[in-house]
Motif scaffolding. Structure first.
Motif, short mmCIF file in Angstrom:
data_model
loop_
_atom_site.label_atom_id
_atom_site.label_comp_id
_atom_site.label_asym_id
_atom_site.label_seq_id
_atom_site.Cartn_x
_atom_site.Cartn_y
_atom_site.Cartn_z
N SER A 180 -3.97 2.09 -12.55
CA SER A 180 -3.77 3.04 -11.45
C SER A 180 -4.02 2.36 -10.10
N GLU A 218 -1.36 1.60 -7.00
CA GLU A 218 -1.64 1.93 -5.61
C GLU A 218 -1.49 0.69 -4.72
N GLU A 275 2.14 0.03 -4.22
CA GLU A 275 2.73 0.95 -3.24
C GLU A 275 2.30 0.58 -1.81
#
Length: 469
Positions: A188, A192, A195
């Motif tokens: 996760s 992130e 991104e």
């Protein structure tokens, strides 16, 4: 997240129905809603409704079945791990030893011939003496009960060994479970970071198009975005390996779960060190010394029984060929000075029994050190997690927002912007590592105390020690 996916599937299916109904209308007309549904037909509506219900049920089943809980993992490992199956065979072997220990001394049938094939009147079998006898041994000193005691106490040691192995297996399952839970959080975080890198590249590209920044910064941002994507792929691959490693503990070569349930940042209530150490003596690793002490005591008793000499006896019939007469014969024998000859074996058994006491004390000292280290390291890791969550990460998030806004206005350079992003990602990475350490040390404490550290540990109720029995 799973509920939102299911709702999105239903909405998507409903939109497809509406578009399909609209496409069936005649050209250059806008039919009413009732007319469109009449054109679809009642049977088609039922069919489509069944399909949507099937999709909902399938999505709900996948959401339920593909998530693995810690309790399920522990149960599977205890039931299917191959390393525990050896104890079944050892138990069968002890059953065979008990059968042997229960046996009384065997009877022996003897045949003896004298005075035959000699010279003169003793030639042939005319002067022979033929004796048929039955003999056995009278065990003295209750040796049979001593043998039975050794097998019985050996079974107690085997049970303790099984508990030790089971507890070690449960500890390993918990550690690998925490590893998978940590890897899920790392994936996760990598997403992130990917991104953020893409977002940074877009911002830098816009500034470069406006002539506010050189093209070199765009290339650096492109390289950073590529590295972030590679890190994401590597983290995802590591997660798949850890899931395979976890499933291997119950004999599966490929995991049948998509993810695991649990909260990496939930540690439960703290317990005082003195209370934890008081439970260490109940650990099967310590209890096994008590079982071995009883086994050594049984061996001492068996050694002492050997100091009592057994009596060998025999009874039979002797046939005299020359006189054609028969007579009974009987006899007994026993070794002399058995107690003195057996003193060495008794001393050896006593020394081995006393050695167990020392080994138990050493084991308790080692476990105290391990528990102390795990207890304080866990405490420090939890403190780090709370400080990162409550103070450090919120400040870095605000700093990143302000730095990004300042960079877009041209007040900060690319280096300050990237540094702020990396500081935030580094803090979140430290948060995951600290939380993982706290749970790992908690699992070590559970294994040392043979009890669950907290009913709230790992975000669910687990009975680690209760599963060992």
């Amino acid at each position: 997240m799973q509920t939102r996916n299911i709702v999105a599937t239903l909405l998507s299916g409903s939109l497809s129905i509406f578009n399909w109904a609209k496409s069936t209308a005649p050209p250059n007309t806008v039919p009413s809603t009732s007319a469109r549904f009449k054109r679809i037909g009642f049977r088609k509506l039922i069919l489509i409704g069944l399909i949507l219900c099937g999709q909902f049920s399938l999505a709900q089943a996948e959401a339920t079945n593909n998530a693995l809980t810690l309790n399920t993992a522990l149960k599977r490992a205890l039931e299917q791990n191959p390393s525990l199956k050896v104890f079944d065979f050892r138990n069968i072997a002890l059953g065979g030893q008990l059968e042997t220990a229960n046996l009384k001394p065997a009877y022996e049938l003897g045949l003896e011939t004298e005075n035959f094939s000699g010279s003169d009147e003793l030639s042939g079998f005319d002067g022979a003496e033929l004796t048929v006898s039955l003999s056995s041994v009278l065990e003295m000193g209750d040796k049979r009960a001593a043998r039975q005691g050794i097998v019985s106490n050996g079974r107690s040691v085997l049970d303790a060994q099984r508990q030790v192995e089971s507890l070690a297996l449960l500890g390993e399952v918990t550690r690998r479970y925490v590893d998978v839970l940590t890897a899920q959080e790392q994936v996760s975080l990598a997403k992130e970071a990917d991104e953020l890198a893409s977002q940074t590249l877009n911002i830098v590209a816009k500034r470069a198009n406006a002539g506010a920044t050189p093209d070199a910064e765009v290339k650096r941002a492109q390289a950073a975005a590529s590295q972030a994507h590679l890190t994401l792929l590597s983290t995802q691959q590591q997660l798949e390996y850890l899931k395979v490693s976890l499933a291997a503990l119950w004999g599966e070569t490929s995991p049948n779960f998509a993810k695991i349930d649990g909260d990496l940042f939930h540690f439960g209530a703290d317990v005082e060190f003195e209370m934890l150490y008081a439970k260490v003596e109940k650990n099967p690793a310590i209890q096994i010394f008590a079982a071995e002490e009883r086994l050594k005591e049984a061996e001492v008793r068996l050694a002492k029984t050997q100091s009592r000499a057994d009596i060998s006896w025999s009874v039979g019939v002797r046939r005299f060929q020359e006189s054609d007469n028969s007579a009974l014969v009987a006899g007994f024998s026993m070794p002399l000075f058995s107690s003195k000859r057996n003193s060495g074996a008794v001393s050896t058994a006593l020394a081995q029994r006393n050695e167990i006491f020392v080994q138990k004390e050493v084991a308790l000292l080692n476990m105290h050190t391990q528990l102390f280290r795990a207890f304080h390291n866990r405490k420090q890791a939890i403190l780090t997690v709370k400080e990162l969550q409550n103070t450090i990460i919120p400040v870095l998030e605000e700093a990143l927002k302000e730095t990004q806004a300042a960079y877009q206005r041209g007040r900060y350079g690319y280096l300050e912007y990237v540094s702020a992003r990396q500081e935030l990602l580094s803090a979140r990475r430290t948060l995951i590592e600290s939380a993982s350490s706290a749970l790992t040390y908690g699992a070590e404490i559970e294994q040392l105390t043979a009890e669950p550290l907290s009913a709230e540990q790992y975000g669910e109720s687990t009975e680690l020690s209760g599963s060992v029995q």
